[in-house]
Enzyme design. Sequence first.
Site, short mmCIF file in Angstrom:
data_model
loop_
_atom_site.label_atom_id
_atom_site.label_comp_id
_atom_site.label_asym_id
_atom_site.label_seq_id
_atom_site.Cartn_x
_atom_site.Cartn_y
_atom_site.Cartn_z
CG ASP A 102 22.51 -5.37 -20.68
OD1 ASP A 102 22.63 -6.73 -20.97
OD2 ASP A 102 23.73 -5.33 -20.39
CG HIS A 153 22.51 -6.87 -16.04
ND1 HIS A 153 23.37 -6.82 -16.91
CD2 HIS A 153 21.90 -5.10 -16.35
CE1 HIS A 153 24.49 -5.88 -16.75
NE2 HIS A 153 23.08 -4.82 -16.96
CG HIS A 247 22.16 -0.91 -22.49
ND1 HIS A 247 22.95 -0.56 -23.65
CD2 HIS A 247 22.69 -0.89 -21.53
CE1 HIS A 247 24.06 -0.99 -22.70
NE2 HIS A 247 24.16 -1.41 -22.03
#
Length: 280
Positions: A102, A153, A247
Amino acid sequence: MKSDHSLPLRRTLLRLAAGLGAATAVRLVAADPVGSPPRPAPKAAGAAGSRPAALRTGPLAYKLRPMTGHTPPRYRPAAPPVRTRPFEKLTDIGHAMVLTFDDGPDPLYTPHILDTLREHDVRAMFFLCGEMANDNRDLVRRIADEGHTVGNHSWTHPLVTKLSRAGITDELGRTSDVIEKITGAAPLWYRAPYGAWNRNSFEIGAALGMEPMAWTVDTLDWTVPGTDSIVRRVTQGAGPGVVVLSHDAGGNRSQSVAALGRYLPELLADGYRLTVPHRR
């Protein structure tokens, strides 16, 4: 990061109109090296349109933190195929798992993650923030060209549950627009920032043609817990259909990069296939 309000709103509105009420079927397949797109070598630093990592020696200042343990409330869907919960675990895919990253792409960390995935011939999902994608277009192209799934996102990583419907439409629509402009295809998956969903986000995401994806295993790498801790969370949480959250931006992600280089070979040695979802 920059805000660009010049992205065309018309495409977002047309996509919303076209997507409302459209039935969606989801299937999952293992990443197939034979059928994957060719993987060009990364562009050399200084190439036209690229942003060399050498221009920045440290992580971005902001921190993007998921709300661990948050689950969406149950709602009666307004119209099919709007979901009331995101996908958290993927069934009927055999001995396979999904790796997701992410908040990127980040020119300091994302290239190293891509290098590791390519070394092991593995595909993953990258849920991109629109601002980051807009500022790192060559990196977005590399993600797509190497066969990974590009997801939405949001544009600025807001708490979606605090936004109006117009605000959610802007955040998701602008991000889908910039991803489509860069890669030639709009994203088919999205993930709510902080894992915070509500009825509006499900409805607007569906109208934009996207399915909601959450996760099964949270590495908590945003807390910078140490490489060993990240590796342990992934290996202990491994299982058929598991979706792993990591991430590649939003802070110092050197531990996330190092951990991937350790747990990925372990998962493969244990017989797991690392796959990405495809929709039909």
